[in-house]
Design an enzyme around this catalytic site. Structure first.
Site, PDB file in Angstrom:
ATOM      1  N   ARG A  16       0.843  -1.190   0.000  1.00 53.46           N
ATOM      2  CA  ARG A  16       0.000   0.000   0.000  1.00 53.46           C
ATOM      3  C   ARG A  16       0.883   1.246   0.000  1.00 53.46           C
ATOM      4  O   ARG A  16       1.990   1.228   0.514  1.00 53.46           O
ATOM      5  CB  ARG A  16      -0.909   0.014   1.232  1.00 53.46           C
ATOM      6  N   LYS A  76      -1.905  -2.895   7.987  1.00 61.80           N
ATOM      7  CA  LYS A  76      -3.068  -2.651   8.834  1.00 61.80           C
ATOM      8  C   LYS A  76      -2.960  -3.465  10.111  1.00 61.80           C
ATOM      9  O   LYS A  76      -2.480  -4.597  10.107  1.00 61.80           O
ATOM     10  CB  LYS A  76      -4.351  -3.015   8.082  1.00 61.80           C
ATOM     11  N   HIS A 112      -2.755   2.727  -5.690  1.00 66.12           N
ATOM     12  CA  HIS A 112      -3.407   1.458  -5.337  1.00 66.12           C
ATOM     13  C   HIS A 112      -3.618   0.582  -6.567  1.00 66.12           C
ATOM     14  O   HIS A 112      -3.705  -0.646  -6.443  1.00 66.12           O
ATOM     15  CB  HIS A 112      -4.737   1.731  -4.639  1.00 66.12           C
ATOM     16  N   ARG A 127      -0.860  -1.788  -6.867  1.00 73.06           N
ATOM     17  CA  ARG A 127      -1.049  -2.927  -5.952  1.00 73.06           C
ATOM     18  C   ARG A 127      -1.985  -3.951  -6.590  1.00 73.06           C
ATOM     19  O   ARG A 127      -1.704  -5.156  -6.591  1.00 73.06           O
ATOM     20  CB  ARG A 127      -1.610  -2.420  -4.631  1.00 73.06           C
ATOM     21  N   HIS A 172      -3.126  -9.387   3.334  1.00 72.65           N
ATOM     22  CA  HIS A 172      -4.564  -9.502   3.593  1.00 72.65           C
ATOM     23  C   HIS A 172      -4.816 -10.409   4.788  1.00 72.65           C
ATOM     24  O   HIS A 172      -4.236 -11.494   4.879  1.00 72.65           O
ATOM     25  CB  HIS A 172      -5.283 -10.093   2.377  1.00 72.65           C
ATOM     26  N   TYR A 198      -9.185 -10.915  -6.812  1.00 76.06           N
ATOM     27  CA  TYR A 198      -8.297 -10.781  -7.959  1.00 76.06           C
ATOM     28  C   TYR A 198      -8.475 -11.932  -8.940  1.00 76.06           C
ATOM     29  O   TYR A 198      -8.117 -11.817 -10.109  1.00 76.06           O
ATOM     30  CB  TYR A 198      -6.843 -10.685  -7.492  1.00 76.06           C
TER      31      TYR A 198
END
Length: 310
Positions: free
Chosen positions: A162, A186, A256, A259, A282, A291
């Site tokens: 990110r 995150k 993004h 990414r 993730h 994806y």
């Protein structure tokens, strides 16, 4: 309700929101961006409830929550906004009930819209290569910022990180010998992601010829710097993405999209879903699975264009 009672209710609600903020930051491990969004959503809910005669947190019931979401739907708020605000309300009242701030959780039966599932913007492999070639050529002048831009775009595409993770990286997080980058994602989760020779060349050039020209006593350990020597801002890299995509004459993209492109190209190249999940950081495999829809959509488009019986 008297004026004094209203003031007391507002003070109590503000105190509760402040305690909720502490909970989100200290115990949930959410990003600061998510924390700010949740707090804004809860404050929006409390303001709505106050206008409808329910200024106390404990007086808010399921009807008020449904009315709040319905008012936003009537105002044509996006499905993603409604979904996030519903999630914020459920998180808030689950915490409030568990900690005794409300007698019962009114959001247990609250249903809200699911965020619309959009296929992410993805560059074709040749378009991504053209974008990075233009960034490299642009870095041949004497401007150290252009070296930074080349290094940033190469890292974004090579690692699938990110933009905030790239901006937050320090010099010591890069290992040019092993060609890896350590990032914090995150929930303050750390991961190490690999990158290839083109990115290593770009980062090496930046560290040798670019960063020293911009670094000041206040630069600290930041990997990527702005023109004044401070850690580069995410907004600057977003602007760079738009600028160079225009120069390369590819689809206008934000960081993004690189990414998304990295994830899609990894899957198209034969990488397994679990490995891509690890690279992207993730928490759920379901997030990575979207994806596969992108690659399936591209296969379908290619089939329809090329097959004589499509």
């Amino acid at each position: 309700m008297t004026a004094a009672t209203e003031v007391h209710a507002a003070t109590d609600a503000s105190r509760t929101v402040a305690d909720f903020a502490v909970h989100l930051r200290a115990q949930r491990g959410l990003s600061e961006h998510t924390v700010r969004a949740y707090l804004s959503d809860v404050e929006h809910l409390l303001a709505y409830a106050g206008r409808h005669g329910r200024p106390e947190v404990g007086s808010i019931d399921l009807g008020v929550l449904r009315g709040w979401l319905a008012s936003m739907a009537a105002a044509q708020r996006s499905r993603s906004t409604l979904a996030r605000r519903g999630a914020a309300a459920r998180t808030f009242f689950e915490w409030a009930a568990r900690t005794g701030r409300v007698a019962a959780d009114p959001a247990l039966r609250l249903a809200s819209a699911r965020a619309a599932q959009h296929l992410p913007t993805v560059l074709a492999v040749d378009a991504a290569a053209r974008l990075l070639d233009v960034a490299r050529t642009r870095a041949d002048d004497a401007d150290p910022v252009h070296l930074r831009d080349w290094a940033a775009l190469e890292l974004l595409y090579a690692t699938g990180a990110r933009v905030g993770e790239i901006c937050g990286a320090d010099v010591d997080d890069v290992d040019l010998d092993e060609r890896t980058l350590r990032v914090v994602g995150k929930g303050d989760k750390e991961r190490v992601v690999p990158f290839g020779l083109p990115a290593a060349d770009a980062v090496g050039a930046w560290l040798v010829r670019g960063r020293p020209a911009l670094a000041t006593a206040d630069s600290g350990a930041a990997l990527l710097l702005g023109r004044r020597g401070a850690r580069v801002d995410q907004r600057r890299l977003r602007a760079v993405s738009h600028e160079i995509s225009a120069l390369a004459e590819v689809d206008d993209i934000a960081p993004h999209a690189l990414r998304h492109s990295a994830a899609t190209h990894l899957l198209q190249g034969g990488s397994d879903l679990r490995s891509v999940q690890e690279v992207l950081g993730h928490a759920s495999l379901a997030t990575t699975q979207r994806y596969t829809h992108v690659t399936a959509e591209r296969l379908r488009s290619s089939f329809q264009q090329a097959h004589p019986r499509a």
